[in-house]
Design an enzyme around this catalytic site. Structure first.
Site, mmCIF file in Angstrom:
data_model
loop_
_atom_site.group_PDB
_atom_site.id
_atom_site.type_symbol
_atom_site.label_atom_id
_atom_site.label_comp_id
_atom_site.label_asym_id
_atom_site.label_seq_id
_atom_site.Cartn_x
_atom_site.Cartn_y
_atom_site.Cartn_z
ATOM 1 N N LYS A 155 0.803 -1.232 0.000
ATOM 2 C CA LYS A 155 0.000 0.000 0.000
ATOM 3 C C LYS A 155 0.832 1.278 0.000
ATOM 4 O O LYS A 155 0.594 2.184 -0.820
ATOM 5 C CB LYS A 155 -0.925 -0.014 1.220
ATOM 6 C CG LYS A 155 -2.011 0.990 1.154
ATOM 7 C CD LYS A 155 -3.075 0.670 2.159
ATOM 8 C CE LYS A 155 -2.475 0.257 3.475
ATOM 9 N NZ LYS A 155 -3.475 -0.315 4.380
ATOM 10 N N ASP B 246 -11.583 5.072 4.506
ATOM 11 C CA ASP B 246 -12.197 3.741 4.572
ATOM 12 C C ASP B 246 -13.719 3.821 4.423
ATOM 13 O O ASP B 246 -14.372 2.817 4.125
ATOM 14 C CB ASP B 246 -11.899 3.088 5.932
ATOM 15 C CG ASP B 246 -10.794 2.049 5.882
ATOM 16 O OD1 ASP B 246 -10.609 1.423 4.826
ATOM 17 O OD2 ASP B 246 -10.115 1.877 6.911
ATOM 18 N N GLN C 72 -6.043 0.402 10.580
ATOM 19 C CA GLN C 72 -6.184 -0.985 10.152
ATOM 20 C C GLN C 72 -7.004 -1.796 11.162
ATOM 21 O O GLN C 72 -6.753 -1.737 12.366
ATOM 22 C CB GLN C 72 -4.765 -1.561 10.017
ATOM 23 C CG GLN C 72 -4.668 -2.851 9.267
ATOM 24 C CD GLN C 72 -4.969 -2.709 7.792
ATOM 25 O OE1 GLN C 72 -4.759 -1.662 7.198
ATOM 26 N NE2 GLN C 72 -5.478 -3.752 7.194
HETATM 27 N N1 LIG Z 1 -9.268 -0.256 8.065
HETATM 28 C C1 LIG Z 1 -9.206 -1.302 7.253
HETATM 29 N N2 LIG Z 1 -9.553 -1.155 5.947
HETATM 30 C C2 LIG Z 1 -9.491 -2.212 5.085
HETATM 31 O O1 LIG Z 1 -9.830 -2.070 3.888
HETATM 32 C C3 LIG Z 1 -9.012 -3.480 5.569
HETATM 33 C C4 LIG Z 1 -8.670 -3.568 6.936
HETATM 34 N N3 LIG Z 1 -8.794 -2.481 7.740
HETATM 35 N N4 LIG Z 1 -8.238 -4.738 7.452
HETATM 36 C C5 LIG Z 1 -8.001 -5.902 6.620
HETATM 37 C C6 LIG Z 1 -8.915 -5.931 5.413
HETATM 38 C C7 LIG Z 1 -8.414 -6.848 4.320
HETATM 39 N N5 LIG Z 1 -8.099 -6.011 3.195
HETATM 40 C C8 LIG Z 1 -7.429 -6.420 2.036
HETATM 41 C C9 LIG Z 1 -7.218 -5.572 0.965
HETATM 42 C C10 LIG Z 1 -6.499 -5.961 -0.153
HETATM 43 C C11 LIG Z 1 -5.985 -7.229 -0.244
HETATM 44 C C12 LIG Z 1 -5.202 -7.625 -1.458
HETATM 45 O O2 LIG Z 1 -4.705 -6.806 -2.191
HETATM 46 N N6 LIG Z 1 -5.043 -8.940 -1.717
HETATM 47 C C13 LIG Z 1 -4.269 -9.470 -2.821
HETATM 48 C C14 LIG Z 1 -3.398 -10.631 -2.363
HETATM 49 C C15 LIG Z 1 -2.179 -10.206 -1.618
HETATM 50 C C16 LIG Z 1 -1.259 -11.408 -1.352
HETATM 51 O O3 LIG Z 1 -1.235 -12.335 -2.166
HETATM 52 O O4 LIG Z 1 -0.591 -11.361 -0.327
HETATM 53 C C17 LIG Z 1 -5.193 -10.023 -3.888
HETATM 54 O O5 LIG Z 1 -6.346 -10.358 -3.561
HETATM 55 O O6 LIG Z 1 -4.749 -10.170 -5.031
HETATM 56 C C18 LIG Z 1 -6.193 -8.108 0.803
HETATM 57 C C19 LIG Z 1 -6.910 -7.709 1.913
HETATM 58 C C20 LIG Z 1 -8.399 -4.717 3.536
HETATM 59 N N7 LIG Z 1 -8.878 -4.602 4.769
HETATM 60 MG MG LIG Z 2 -11.933 -1.042 2.756
#
Ligand SMILES: Nc1nc(=O)c2c([nH]1)NC[C@@H]1CN(c3ccc(C(=O)N[C@@H](CCC(=O)O)C(=O)O)cc3)C=[N+]21
Ligand SMILES: [Mg+2]
Ligand SMILES: NC(=O)C1=CN([C@@H]2O[C@H](COP(=O)(O)OP(=O)(O)OC[C@H]3O[C@@H](n4cnc5c(N)ncnc54)[C@H](OP(=O)(O)O)[C@@H]3O)[C@@H](O)[C@H]2O)C=CC1
Length: 296
Positions: free
Chosen positions: A53, A120, A97
């Site tokens: 990020k 968010d 987060q």
């Molecule tokens: N305040 C807050 N806001 C959030 O938006 C928030 C949070 N807390 N806590 C956790 C969750 C989870 N989340 C993700 C976002 C992107 C991927 C992402 O980019 N995933 C990649 C995979 C990454 C890898 O392979 O390691 C994909 O799907 O291709 C994952 C998980 C946002 N969250």
């Molecule tokens: Mg979000």
């Protein structure tokens, strides 16, 4: 039928490109949007999210401020930090987060964030505005899903949408956005009776549950669009001893054989979530200065 695979990674890269271009224009006016990310402790799911990020924020021409706090941080200390970020002119967006450690009341912290900096979209003021159809900062994951749907379908009016999951972070705002697009929306959850039959009605099926591979091909209407929000880390002995991998809430193989289009995990909704976080930071930077909301 074999579904088209929706390339969320490519869509996210294209969105970041558009964000970067607009940030470049703002720079000429002496404005550089800034995003502050607060991470308390070392939750593994959160680390998946934060990894790329800061890098993407800087690549888009914005400032990134990281605040890593120990797992035993008090609620009072976290609230004090949020207060400082609210007052900091260089900070346009604040993301705390989730999940937070047990000693901290997450609701209290989210409500302490200035709604104008709430990238968010979790503050009750923004949730209320979204529910009322007023302009607001919209949660990143549902916003990313909506962008993928618009790319694919254009007008969504009249389509049957089923959202599995009713969290404030994904399910509820997703349903609100689809309602605003004039879809006919059903929200399903753990108490839903005959979930497979409910899902089979869907032209648009969004799974945001947190159960690996729960949605199987027999739940999917032929030709439907399936968006898999789930991020589940499972053991992957085939990759070597002790290895893990990420899978969604959708059983990809069986659903791809029936759906018209489907997002993979990884490479689907996840990358769009992060790109939308940058989009919201840009939006917040413009709105706070009375500049027009950027059209991305
Ligand atoms: N305040 C807050 N806001 C959030 O938006 C928030 C949070 N807390 N806590 C956790 C969750 C989870 N989340 C993700 C976002 C992107 C991927 C992402 O980019 N995933 C990649 C995979 C990454 C890898 O392979 O390691 C994909 O799907 O291709 C994952 C998980 C946002 N969250
Ligand atoms: Mg979000
Ligand atoms: N790709 C991304 O960018 C993001 C991915 N995620 C992932 O999305 C998933 C959902 O996240 P989140 O909304 O925060 O999760 P929550 O745990 O807050 O909500 C899960 C929802 O699923 C429902 N549910 C649980 N079990 C069942 C079941 N057997 N049948 C039907 N519904 C069920 C729950 O119902 P009830 O309300 O009745 O308990 C609840 O509404 C997780 O895997 C998470 O990691 C989250 C954020 C961003």
């Amino acid at each position: 039928m074999t579904a088209a695979i929706i390339d969320g990674k490519a869509a996210a890269a294209a969105l970041r490109q558009r964000i970067g271009a607009r940030v470049g224009e703002l720079a000429k006016q002496g404005v550089t949007p800034g995003l502050a990310v607060v991470l308390v402790g070392e939750n593994p799911a959160s680390q998946v999210y934060v990894r790329s990020k800061a890098k993407q924020t800087v690549e888009a021409g914005m400032r990134s401020f990281e605040h890593k706090l120990p797992a035993d941080t008090s609620e009072q200390d976290l609230l004090a930090l949020v207060g400082r970020l609210n007052a900091d002119e260089a900070v346009d967006g604040i993301l705390v987060q989730l999940p937070l450690p047990a000693q901290i009341n997450a609701e209290l912290v989210l409500e302490a964030i200035d709604p104008r900096k709430d990238v968010d979209g979790f503050h009750p003021v923004n949730a209320g505005r979204l529910a009322s159809g007023a302009p607001s900062l919209v949660p990143c994951t549902p916003l990313g899903c909506l962008m993928l749907l618009r790319d694919l379908k254009g007008d969504l009016a009249g389509l049957e949408a089923v959202v599995i999951g009713r969290s404030n972070i994904v399910g509820k705002p997703m349903a609100a956005l689809l309602t605003a697009e004039s879809c006919t929306v059903t929200i399903a959850h753990s108490k839903t009776r005959d979930l497979p039959a409910v899902c089979r009605r869907a032209d648009i099926l969004v799974a945001a549950v947190g159960r690996p591979g729960m949605v199987t091909g027999d739940w999917v209407k032929p030709g439907a669009i399936v968006l898999d929000v789930g991020i589940n880390r499972v053991s992957a002995p085939e990759l070597g001893e002790g290895k893990t991998r990420i899978v969604g809430d959708v059983d990809f193989a069986s659903c791809a054989a029936v759906a018209g289009a489907i997002t993979p995990v990884p490479g689907g909704v996840g990358p769009m979530t992060i790109a939308c976080l940058l989009a919201n930071t840009l939006t917040a930077a413009c709105m706070r200065r009375g500049l027009p909301k950027p059209v991305l």
